[in-house]
Design a protein around this motif. Sequence first.
Motif, short mmCIF file in Angstrom:
data_model
loop_
_atom_site.label_atom_id
_atom_site.label_comp_id
_atom_site.label_asym_id
_atom_site.label_seq_id
_atom_site.Cartn_x
_atom_site.Cartn_y
_atom_site.Cartn_z
N ARG A 9 -35.19 4.06 5.18
CA ARG A 9 -35.79 3.83 6.50
C ARG A 9 -35.09 2.67 7.21
N TYR A 10 -34.77 1.65 6.46
CA TYR A 10 -34.10 0.47 7.03
C TYR A 10 -32.96 0.06 6.10
N LEU A 11 -31.78 -0.15 6.70
CA LEU A 11 -30.64 -0.62 5.91
C LEU A 11 -29.94 -1.72 6.68
N VAL A 12 -29.42 -2.68 5.92
CA VAL A 12 -28.55 -3.71 6.49
C VAL A 12 -27.26 -3.69 5.68
N LYS A 18 -18.81 0.95 3.04
CA LYS A 18 -19.01 2.41 3.13
C LYS A 18 -20.52 2.66 3.02
N VAL A 19 -21.03 3.43 3.96
CA VAL A 19 -22.48 3.63 4.04
C VAL A 19 -22.78 5.11 3.91
N PHE A 20 -23.77 5.43 3.10
CA PHE A 20 -24.24 6.81 2.94
C PHE A 20 -25.68 6.90 3.45
N LEU A 21 -25.90 7.82 4.36
CA LEU A 21 -27.26 8.14 4.78
C LEU A 21 -27.57 9.54 4.28
N GLU A 22 -28.66 9.64 3.51
CA GLU A 22 -28.98 10.92 2.87
C GLU A 22 -30.17 11.57 3.54
N GLN A 85 -21.87 0.57 15.16
CA GLN A 85 -22.60 1.67 14.54
C GLN A 85 -24.04 1.27 14.18
N THR A 86 -24.42 0.06 14.58
CA THR A 86 -25.82 -0.33 14.46
C THR A 86 -26.64 0.56 15.37
N SER A 87 -27.61 1.27 14.78
CA SER A 87 -28.33 2.27 15.56
C SER A 87 -29.44 2.88 14.71
N GLU A 105 -37.86 10.94 9.82
CA GLU A 105 -38.46 9.77 10.45
C GLU A 105 -37.42 8.78 10.96
N GLY A 106 -36.18 8.97 10.64
CA GLY A 106 -35.14 8.09 11.14
C GLY A 106 -34.75 7.01 10.16
N SER A 107 -33.50 6.59 10.25
CA SER A 107 -32.98 5.48 9.46
C SER A 107 -32.42 4.44 10.41
N TRP A 108 -32.98 3.23 10.31
CA TRP A 108 -32.49 2.14 11.16
C TRP A 108 -31.37 1.42 10.40
N LEU A 109 -30.17 1.49 10.92
CA LEU A 109 -29.02 0.85 10.29
C LEU A 109 -28.58 -0.34 11.12
#
Lengths: 112, 112
Positions: A9-12, A18-22, A85-87, A105-109
């Motif tokens: 849900r929230y990532l910093v 390298k970032v993975f959103l699943e 790419q913060t979004s 529900e979305g992922s806040w990066l």
Amino acid sequence: DVKVTQSSRYLVKRTGEKVFLECVQDMDHENMFWYRQDPGLGLRLIYFSYDVKMKEKGDIPEGYSVSREKKERFSLILESASTNQTSMYLCASSQMGGYTIYFGEGSWLTVV
Amino acid sequence: SQQGEEDPQALSIQEGENATMNCSYKTSINNLQWYRQNSGRGLVHLILIRSNEREKHSGRLRVTLDTSKKSSSLLITASRAADTASYFCATDIEGGSEKLVFGKGTKLTVNP
């Protein structure tokens, strides 16, 4: 009910990581999507997949890649994260020919 | 590419009043949909209207479509504080793929 689950849900993350959103959907939908949402810009399509291993670029694919090895799972990859790419990232799925899209529900990066 | 544009960008009304939001789009479509997004959450499908339909109702929602003007409106009657959200129109592209293109949304605030 259709469920689209985004793993984080929230990532910093740090610049250059390298970032993975699943994303996983449980309704056997053929289509899966990754959107990005920014204030004043609305939702913009990053990538679309209509089948396993199949993908199409959306409006803003630069800096992103995707992976769909299984029907229920669609991953968004930021090869080298940058601050622009913060979004909020939204995953979605739909049936082939079904028209209605179901969103997670979305992922806040945040990239620092 | 932005297909739909909602108007107004923001709308503030009192509980019990009606709320009307408009959407204009550029190219011929098969369907137009409206989605709702509570703050910081994913989008939820509200209603779909096909290009050969002129009006559709669902509970307190009424959607109209004028393909000659390439526009649609969403009316929420007898609004409630719980209707406070952002509302987006989304269109496919006639003869195109199953991707939807979203507008930038109307932010509705219903004051109790």
